[in-house]
Design a protein around this motif. Structure first.
Motif, PDB file in Angstrom:
ATOM      1  N   GLU A  79       0.849  -1.183   0.000  1.00 23.43           N
ATOM      2  CA  GLU A  79       0.000   0.000   0.000  1.00 23.43           C
ATOM      3  C   GLU A  79       0.889   1.239   0.000  1.00 23.43           C
ATOM      4  N   ARG A  80       0.994   1.874  -1.159  1.00 23.46           N
ATOM      5  CA  ARG A  80       1.878   3.038  -1.300  1.00 23.46           C
ATOM      6  C   ARG A  80       1.387   4.216  -0.468  1.00 23.46           C
ATOM      7  N   ASP A  81       0.069   4.406  -0.375  1.00 23.64           N
ATOM      8  CA  ASP A  81      -0.482   5.604   0.258  1.00 23.64           C
ATOM      9  C   ASP A  81      -0.810   5.414   1.728  1.00 23.64           C
ATOM     10  N   ALA A  82      -0.279   4.383   2.353  1.00 23.76           N
ATOM     11  CA  ALA A  82      -0.500   4.206   3.792  1.00 23.76           C
ATOM     12  C   ALA A  82       0.054   5.416   4.554  1.00 23.76           C
ATOM     13  N   PRO A  83      -0.623   5.870   5.600  1.00 21.14           N
ATOM     14  CA  PRO A  83      -0.183   7.089   6.297  1.00 21.14           C
ATOM     15  C   PRO A  83       1.154   6.950   7.023  1.00 21.14           C
ATOM     16  N   GLY A 123       3.566   2.363   2.938  1.00 19.13           N
ATOM     17  CA  GLY A 123       3.843   3.613   3.610  1.00 19.13           C
ATOM     18  C   GLY A 123       5.280   4.077   3.472  1.00 19.13           C
ATOM     19  N   PHE A 124       6.036   3.476   2.538  1.00 17.11           N
ATOM     20  CA  PHE A 124       7.423   3.891   2.316  1.00 17.11           C
ATOM     21  C   PHE A 124       7.752   3.683   0.842  1.00 17.11           C
ATOM     22  N   ASP A 125       8.853   4.308   0.417  1.00 20.29           N
ATOM     23  CA  ASP A 125       9.298   4.169  -0.958  1.00 20.29           C
ATOM     24  C   ASP A 125      10.061   2.853  -1.091  1.00 20.29           C
TER      25      ASP A 125
END
Length: 226
Positions: A79-83, A123-125
């Protein structure tokens, strides 16, 4: 970014040479736009001033600026857009890998038995499609693998892209029983300490759990057949 600069200078040199000189100057600066003595055009047409400059690829700058790149797509639990950065594991069937969980034996890719760990992370690159995952599993009395553990793998690549890969099984981190294990069902019901890390730009994220292995003889007897 390529910078475009149009520089134009018109230099008129006047000499007091009588009427003949002034007539020559008038002819040179008339509507024909030709410079005296050269016959080449020195004017800039309306087309050349309004034409958009082209990039090195042959695409005009206006076209390049209007083209937007598609966002990178991730799958396999990422999940790329995790806070905030996170890393979790589940067992086959979706139950979370926590203390007291049952880790079942299953038939993995290429017809090999495995205990499957199913990640959720983000949540991270990730820096690409293959973040690195390290796994250590210890089973008392059965740490007989070549590294002195039941299973150990350092820096294993976990694929988070959305393309279908040839061979293997996507979306799982496998724990393969050691080849030195004579019978898989021997570890049925035994406790296993699981430690898994995923590398991130800010350091590793880890999951630790004391689980129970499930490798019932009736399942093992069926064989791992895809």
């Amino acid at each position: 970014m390529r910078r475009w600069q149009v520089v134009g200078f018109v230099v008129v040199v006047g000499c007091s040479g009588g009427p003949g000189a002034s007539e020559a100057t008038s002819e040179a600066t008339a509507g024909t736009g030709e410079t005296a003595g050269t016959g080449s055009s020195s004017t800039t047409s309306g087309d050349s001033t309004t034409e958009a400059p082209t990039t090195s690829s042959g695409v005009t700058s206006t076209e390049a600026s209007s083209t937007t790149s598609e966002p990178v797509a991730y799958c396999q639990g990422f999940e790329r857009d995790a806070p905030a950065p996170f890393f979790e594991l589940a067992v086959m069937g979706g139950a979370p890998l926590v203390d007291g969980a049952v880790l079942p034996l299953e038939c993995g890719g290429q017809g090999l038995w495995m205990f499957g760990l199913y990640p959720s992370l983000g949540g991270f690159d990730p820096g690409g499609y293959y973040p690195h995952v390290s796994v250590v599993v210890d089973v008392e009395g059965y740490d007989i693998g070549p590294t002195g553990h039941f299973y150990q793998r350092d820096g294993e690549s976990y694929y988070i892209g959305c393309e279908q890969l040839d061979g293997g099984v996507s979306g799982v981190v496998p724990v393969f029983p050691p080849d030195e294990l004579a019978e898989l069902s021997e570890v049925d019901g035994l406790a296993a300490q699981v430690h898994v890390e995923v590398e991130t730009p800010d350091g590793p994220l880890a999951v630790d759990a004391l689980v129970t292995l499930s490798a019932p003889p009736e399942l093992v007897q069926l064989g791992c057949v895809l």
